[in-house]
Design an enzyme around this catalytic site. Structure first.
Site, mmCIF file in Angstrom:
data_model
loop_
_atom_site.group_PDB
_atom_site.id
_atom_site.type_symbol
_atom_site.label_atom_id
_atom_site.label_comp_id
_atom_site.label_asym_id
_atom_site.label_seq_id
_atom_site.Cartn_x
_atom_site.Cartn_y
_atom_site.Cartn_z
ATOM 1 N N CYS A 89 0.627 -1.222 0.038
ATOM 2 C CA CYS A 89 0.023 -0.033 0.067
ATOM 3 C C CYS A 89 0.724 1.249 -0.033
ATOM 4 O O CYS A 89 0.388 2.115 -0.560
ATOM 5 C CB CYS A 89 -0.922 -0.107 1.154
ATOM 6 S SG CYS A 89 -2.439 -0.983 1.001
ATOM 7 N N HIS A 336 -8.732 4.647 -3.026
ATOM 8 C CA HIS A 336 -7.497 4.092 -2.955
ATOM 9 C C HIS A 336 -7.206 3.223 -4.182
ATOM 10 O O HIS A 336 -6.972 2.100 -4.049
ATOM 11 C CB HIS A 336 -7.651 3.219 -1.720
ATOM 12 C CG HIS A 336 -6.272 2.494 -1.272
ATOM 13 N ND1 HIS A 336 -5.016 2.860 -1.514
ATOM 14 C CD2 HIS A 336 -6.104 1.371 -0.312
ATOM 15 C CE1 HIS A 336 -4.180 2.206 -0.883
ATOM 16 N NE2 HIS A 336 -4.825 1.150 -0.290
#
Ligand SMILES: [Zn+2]
Lengths: 392, 477
Positions: A89, A336
């Site tokens: 991430c 995201h």
């Protein structure tokens, strides 16, 4: 004394969302154009002598072989040096850090860091959710993304009395900020009642506790501080950064009420920037789930460990709060797109520090903005970047 | 040859026979059937029964040098069924034994083969395991009788509380239940009455008569009862030849269903708790076998048999069909990243099945799983002893995942457990997770994590421990 050996001279992103009509390359072109257009004195792209591409997971659109080398061609720079960076991430934020090291070392002069992620070309089941079947055949089986963070919510609630209302207050705030952000995936308000009533995804997290799966791209242009004047009179400097890791399995965590990788990454970044958490004016942090933002603001030192839920419910992190967090709407509302996320957060920090955030502009007192991601197997990697308008 | 301990197991799920009949428009039958969740099968049931027998005997698994497992449908029709079970039980690496299969007669085959090996001195301590989870053809009458369960005995040369004294056999080439090489479901090719009268009763009656030749007391009997009437019919048949009262019983037939090759030992397990003769009969595949056990003193483990079979969460027929794989979502299922035939499974199978950890020689930290931990997570040491983790602990934290693609079934709990031996492990929950809470005591049990590319993959799951009603004991839910 901040590090300040790199300056940000341009940054931009595309409107995040389910971009069914755009290819990976088209999204990249859009973000690149936005970054080029943002340069105050105008920008000739041929000045770029290296590109760092942040793409986390090519399998999400069937292209795991991708090495980033399709991007130079897509933005008209075929031939330029190009390297893909992948670090879970924090892929975007770490590509930025790597780009900064390339500039600071003197190897490269003007560097483009570009994050691109196609999350919605495949169905949900075949996309990120398929992660439930990846990894260890037994010890991580069933571990879709919420499982990396929901156990921390269970434990945080148990130890500190954090409530689902407190979690929900994070979603309410970030959705409100998203309404003010023209680039956000979701631009609608939600109420605490709506968050509480949403269907469960991974108990104790419900649907509105979770960020969406979003296509997106963001780009940033960096150079040496002495070169920055060619491009802008208002450069933003890289005050410091840090990356840290932890053990990968959930059963190896030293705590279930915090993420040690975030604590260590931020400690290194603060030290490099020569500041303390109290000096940060605004933060873009990793709120993949509501609980994650609560852990973040504790682990980054903005609030005491255990107070994250109360601080969120009491409004300490709203736009005009004590420490505004995720003015862009965060991952929860802006979205995201993994590789693009960190670079989009840095873009928001750049806007905030330069006073260009329009309705969501926060008060800049000390001239420091912090950007943070955490993720990977067992949330075992975190990156923190700190930007500043202070020349020294 | 003596019986040193006994253990039994049955799935928690019970489906009412009437609900199956209702789905097919038939008049409602009586009773319930024990049926497997999608993560249970004859191997996980075999482990549960064997684990209890070993615990009741108080022997170290490494001291068990033979295992004979009788199972009509082992999880690998061809493959490492026996060795997978042996790995979960931590049997001695040089252990002897066999997997007996082919029909419901396999349970008696396993018992006698183990008894012979002990009597011949080939092994000192033998485990006999019988387990079955019959997979009936959907919509057939067989579906209203097929249950699931397991029983295990620990055999030793001598000195135990019960001994095997006499055996008898009969055979006739009779086709009863049948499953071809490429058929997933068992077919009942027979008319229940025809085969009861013409195959089972004549063979079992002859075996029973043979067992009674030298008997002064007709004793108690345990046998399979495929159609729910065989036990009664046999009692009538045997009574004609003897004056003693008889107690002919099938294994909890009305609550668990027909347990196939496991039926005989499950039915006899509780009776091993009280002295007297006990006759065990097995039948299937054109064979009938009987043996007589003299119980001199209560066999360890017999005292908990009733409690271990008393569970029961009533489930709907649709859940049963789903867990059997009959009801499946349309579309693709997500594949495991590593195929079961890969080298990774070669490296990892032993440690997954044995629940092994690398215990740091320098600081004692349990590193799990060993093959991905060349370095201690606590102190950096590279010196380890590979040891099994303990199977009891408390919940550190947990979640219940409700959003996953097929083949995952929601709700799926994932639990981080602080083990009582100091280890810590993340595993799936073995039920819907409704009873999980931080600090709750839990047990680890063997379950089937997946059937990946047709291959069963086993590992350990977490179950909340809860008190047994009316006792001081606790069982795993
Ligand atoms: Zn150690």
């Amino acid at each position: 004394m901040s590090w300040n050996r790199v300056a940000v001279v341009g940054a931009g992103l595309i409107h995040m969302g389910e971009l069914f009509d755009q290819s990976y390359e088209q999204m990249a072109r859009g973000a690149f154009d936005a970054a080029v257009d943002s340069v105050d004195h105008g920008f000739d792209p041929t000045a770029i002598d290296a590109v760092f591409v942040a793409t986390q997971r090519g399998t999400l659109w069937g292209q795991e072989g991708i090495g980033g080398n399709t991007i130079p061609s897509a933005i008209g720079l075929a031939g330029v040096a190009c390297t893909r960076v992948e670090n879970a991430c924090p892929t975007g934020s770490d590509a930025f850090r790597v780009g900064c090291m390339a500039v600071a070392s003197g190897v490269h002069d003007v560097v483009l860091v570009i994050g691109v992620e196609k999350m919605r070309d495949k169905s949900s089941d075949e996309g990120l959710l398929a992660r439930a079947a990846a990894g260890h055949p037994v010890y991580t089986r069933g571990e879709s993304a919420p499982v990396l963070f929901a156990p921390f919510a269970t434990r945080h609630m148990h130890e500190f009395g954090t409530t689902r209302e407190m979690l929900a207050s994070v979603a309410v705030k970030n959705h409100h900020n998203g309404v003010l952000d023209p680039y956000a995936h979701f631009r609608n308000e939600v109420t605490i009642e709506q968050v509480l009533a949403a269907p469960p995804v991974c108990s104790p997290l419900h649907l509105l506790d979770c960020c969406p799966q979003t296509d997106g791209a963001a780009a940033i242009i960096i150079t040496a501080p002495e070169r920055a004047a060619d491009f802008t009179d208002r450069p933003v400097f890289v005050a410091g950064f840090g990356v840290a890791t932890d053990h990968p399995y959930l059963h190896e965590k030293s705590t279930y009420v915090g993420l040690p990788a975030t604590v260590e990454a931020s400690r290194r970044a603060y030290e490099m920037a020569g500041i303390s958490p109290a000096d940060v004016d605004v933060a873009e942090v990793h709120d993949c789930f509501t609980i994650t933002e609560i852990l973040d603001i504790e682990d980054l030192g903005f609030v005491e460990k255990g107070r994250g839920g109360v601080a969120s419910l009491e409004g300490e992190t709203v736009l005009d709060g004590r420490i505004p967090v995720n003015p862009s709407g965060g991952l929860l509302a802006k979205g995201h797109p993994i590789g693009a996320t960190g670079i989009a957060q840095l873009t928001e920090c750049w806007w905030q520090l330069r006073g260009q955030a329009d309705e969501r502009q926060v008060a800049i007192r000390n001239g420091f903005a912090l950007q943070h991601n955490v993720g990977g197997r067992g949330s075992g990697v975190s990156v923190v970047n700190i930007l500043t308008t202070n020349a020294s | 040859m003596s019986i040193a301990a006994v253990g039994v197991a049955a799935p928690e799920w019970r489906v009412p026979v009437a609900s199956i009949d209702a789905a097919w428009g038939r008049s409602p039958g009586r009773g319930t059937l024990a049926v497997c969740r999608s993560d249970e099968d004859p191997l996980t049931l075999a482990w549960a029964a064997a684990d209890r027998a070993v615990a009741a005997a108080g022997v170290a698994p490494s001291g068990i040098d033979g295992m004979w497992w009788g199972c009509t449908r082992p999880p690998f029709a061809e493959g490492p069924s026996w060795s997978t079970l042996a790995a979960t039980l931590h049997l001695a690496p040089e252990a002897d034994g066999a997997l007996l299969s082919g029909s419901t007669h396999a349970g008696l085959d396993a018992l006698l083969a183990a008894a012979d090996a002990v009597a011949a001195g080939r092994v000192d301590t033998a485990l006999v395991v019988t387990s079955d989870a019959l997979l009936p053809a959907t919509g057939t009458g067989h579906e209203t009788s097929a249950g699931a369960g397991a029983a295990a005995l620990l055999l030793r040369r001598d000195g135990g509380p019960a001994r095997l004294v006499h055996t008898a056999h009969r055979w006739e080439p009779r086709l009863d239940r049948y499953r071809g090489d490429r058929e997933p479901e068992t077919r009942e090719t027979y008319d229940g009455r025809l085969f009861r009268e013409q195959a089972y009763l004549p063979m079992l009656g002859a075996v029973g008569d043979a067992l009674l030749v030298d008997a002064t007391d007709a004793g108690r009997w345990s046998l399979p009862d495929p159609d729910g009437r065989l036990a009664r019919a046999l009692a009538k048949r045997l009574r004609a030849g003897t004056t003693s009262a008889q107690d002919v019983a099938a294994a909890d037939r009305t609550r668990l269903g027909d347990l196939g090759s496991a039926a005989t030992l499950v039915g006899a397990a509780a009776a091993l708790g009280s002295p007297g003769p006990l006759h065990l009969l097995g039948v299937g595949g054109g064979r009938a076998t009987g043996c007589t056990v003299i119980v001199d003193a209560p066999v360890p483990g017999a005292e908990r048999v009733t409690a271990d079979l008393s569970g029961g969460e009533e489930v709907a027929y649709t859940r049963v069909l789903r867990s059997r794989g009959v009801l499946r979502p349309t579309g693709e299922s997500v594949e495991m990243a590593v195929p079961p035939g890969s080298a990774m499974f070669g490296r990892g199978a032993g440690e997954m099945l044995g629940l092994l950890a690398a215990r740091c020689v320098d600081c004692g930290t349990m590193n799990t799983p060993p093959d991905v931990h060349p370095t201690c997570i606590s102190c950096g040491s590279t010196k380890f002893d590979v040891v099994p983790l303990g199977r009891t602990g408390t919940v550190q934290t947990f979640v219940v995942n409700r959003t996953m693609p097929s083949p995952f079934e929601a709700p799926l709990p994932l639990v981080v457990v602080d083990l009582d031996d100091g280890g810590r492990i993340q595993l799936q929950g073995g039920d819907d997770g409704a009873e999980l809470s931080i600090g709750a005591p839990v047990d680890l049990v063997l379950r089937r994590y997946a059937v990946e590319r047709g291959v069963p993959v086993y590992g350990w799951k977490v179950l909340t421990r809860r008190p047994v009603a009316g006792t001081d004991e606790e069982v795993t839910s």
